[in-house]
Design a protein around this motif. Structure first.
Motif, PDB file in Angstrom:
ATOM      1  N   PHE A  31      36.915   5.090  38.234  1.00  0.00           N
ATOM      2  CA  PHE A  31      37.426   3.903  38.928  1.00  0.00           C
ATOM      3  C   PHE A  31      36.573   3.530  40.132  1.00  0.00           C
ATOM      4  CE2 PHE A  31      41.178   5.256  36.589  1.00  0.00           C
ATOM      5  CZ  PHE A  31      41.509   4.055  35.989  1.00  0.00           C
ATOM      6  N   SER A  32      35.412   4.142  40.278  1.00  0.00           N
ATOM      7  CA  SER A  32      34.472   3.780  41.329  1.00  0.00           C
ATOM      8  C   SER A  32      33.562   2.700  40.762  1.00  0.00           C
ATOM      9  CB  SER A  32      33.665   5.006  41.755  1.00  0.00           C
ATOM     10  OG  SER A  32      32.721   4.646  42.733  1.00  0.00           O
ATOM     11  N   ARG A  37      25.225  -0.865  37.416  1.00  0.00           N
ATOM     12  CA  ARG A  37      25.833   0.317  36.808  1.00  0.00           C
ATOM     13  C   ARG A  37      24.854   1.135  35.996  1.00  0.00           C
ATOM     14  NH1 ARG A  37      28.836  -3.664  33.558  1.00  0.00           N
ATOM     15  NH2 ARG A  37      27.944  -3.605  31.498  1.00  0.00           N
ATOM     16  N   ARG A  38      23.726   0.573  35.622  1.00  0.00           N
ATOM     17  CA  ARG A  38      22.722   1.270  34.810  1.00  0.00           C
ATOM     18  C   ARG A  38      23.420   1.973  33.646  1.00  0.00           C
ATOM     19  NH1 ARG A  38      19.015   3.458  39.691  1.00  0.00           N
ATOM     20  NH2 ARG A  38      20.876   4.606  40.139  1.00  0.00           N
ATOM     21  N   ALA A  45      33.240  -1.780  33.512  1.00  0.00           N
ATOM     22  CA  ALA A  45      32.194  -1.994  32.507  1.00  0.00           C
ATOM     23  C   ALA A  45      32.792  -2.018  31.104  1.00  0.00           C
ATOM     24  CB  ALA A  45      31.137  -0.891  32.615  1.00  0.00           C
ATOM     25  N   ALA A  46      33.703  -1.103  30.827  1.00  0.00           N
ATOM     26  CA  ALA A  46      34.347  -1.060  29.514  1.00  0.00           C
ATOM     27  C   ALA A  46      35.202  -2.300  29.281  1.00  0.00           C
ATOM     28  CB  ALA A  46      35.189   0.202  29.382  1.00  0.00           C
ATOM     29  N   ALA A  47      35.957  -2.705  30.280  1.00  0.00           N
ATOM     30  CA  ALA A  47      36.808  -3.890  30.136  1.00  0.00           C
ATOM     31  C   ALA A  47      35.968  -5.140  29.926  1.00  0.00           C
ATOM     32  CB  ALA A  47      37.698  -4.040  31.363  1.00  0.00           C
ATOM     33  N   HIS A  86      30.537   4.148  44.672  1.00  0.00           N
ATOM     34  CA  HIS A  86      29.462   5.031  45.131  1.00  0.00           C
ATOM     35  C   HIS A  86      28.100   4.524  44.652  1.00  0.00           C
ATOM     36  CE1 HIS A  86      30.150   6.460  41.054  1.00  0.00           C
ATOM     37  NE2 HIS A  86      28.966   7.029  41.114  1.00  0.00           N
ATOM     38  N   ARG A  87      27.080   4.827  45.395  1.00  0.00           N
ATOM     39  CA  ARG A  87      25.717   4.478  44.994  1.00  0.00           C
ATOM     40  C   ARG A  87      25.265   5.488  43.953  1.00  0.00           C
ATOM     41  NH1 ARG A  87      22.487   1.644  49.305  1.00  0.00           N
ATOM     42  NH2 ARG A  87      23.446  -0.397  49.165  1.00  0.00           N
ATOM     43  N   LEU A  88      24.526   5.012  42.997  1.00  0.00           N
ATOM     44  CA  LEU A  88      24.034   5.880  41.938  1.00  0.00           C
ATOM     45  C   LEU A  88      22.859   6.700  42.432  1.00  0.00           C
ATOM     46  CD1 LEU A  88      24.246   3.318  39.030  1.00  0.00           C
ATOM     47  CD2 LEU A  88      25.928   4.998  39.742  1.00  0.00           C
ATOM     48  N   ALA A  89      22.769   7.914  41.936  1.00  0.00           N
ATOM     49  CA  ALA A  89      21.700   8.809  42.355  1.00  0.00           C
ATOM     50  C   ALA A  89      20.357   8.318  41.812  1.00  0.00           C
ATOM     51  CB  ALA A  89      21.981  10.223  41.845  1.00  0.00           C
ATOM     52  N   GLY A  90      19.308   8.663  42.497  1.00  0.00           N
ATOM     53  CA  GLY A  90      17.969   8.312  42.043  1.00  0.00           C
ATOM     54  C   GLY A  90      17.283   7.368  43.016  1.00  0.00           C
TER      55      GLY A  90
END
Length: 153
Positions: A31-32, A37-38, A45-47, A86-90
């Motif tokens: 739920f974040s 979204r990569r 994203a699913a919805a 949250h920010r995605l790692a990388g």
């Protein structure tokens, strides 16, 4: 639109976010709502994927999405926007959206698109118009010897 129905059924049987075995959310970040979204999964994203598929097929929203939609709706802020998850790692050259915890125009856009589709009455729901029948296209005729050369270049 040609989509394998088992993909949608897999998500819908799980309410978009639950484990089938325990009924618990399968991931702590489901739920974040992060943008971009990569390759990261969250319920928005699913919805949105299921929304696009239903519009293409002319289908109504599946009621098995109801709990996920309500939890998505609950994340809406008093000003009508959703916060960046949250920010995605990388490493990245730049971040295309706001920092974590700030109102995100991209997450808000996607959430409003899904909720507008979900809340729309059946007669006002967006749908893809039928495609016109395929008509064979005949190449133009010309007596000029250069005509064929132009299309080869």
């Amino acid at each position: 639109m040609s989509r394998p129905p088992w993909r949608e059924e897999y998500l819908l049987r799980r309410g978009l976010f639950r484990r089938l075995s325990t009924g618990e959310p399968f991931n702590e970040h489901v739920f974040s709502l992060a943008h971009p979204r990569r390759a990261y999964y969250h319920v928005l994203a699913a919805a949105d994927y299921l929304r696009a598929g239903a519009i293409a097929d002319g289908a109504a929203p599946d009621p098995r999405m109801a709990e996920a939609i309500e939890r998505l709706r609950a994340q809406r802020q008093p000003d009508g926007r959703w916060l960046q998850g949250h920010r995605l790692a990388g490493r990245v050259w730049f971040h295309p959206d706001v920092p974590t915890g700030e109102p995100s125009k991209w997450v808000t856009l996607q959430a409003l698109r899904v909720l507008t589709w979900w809340d729309a009455p059946a007669d006002r729901r967006p749908h893809r118009p039928p495609s016109p029948p395929a008509v064979p296209v005949r190449p133009p005729r010309s007596t000029s010897p250069w005509f064929g050369f132009i299309y080869l270049v």
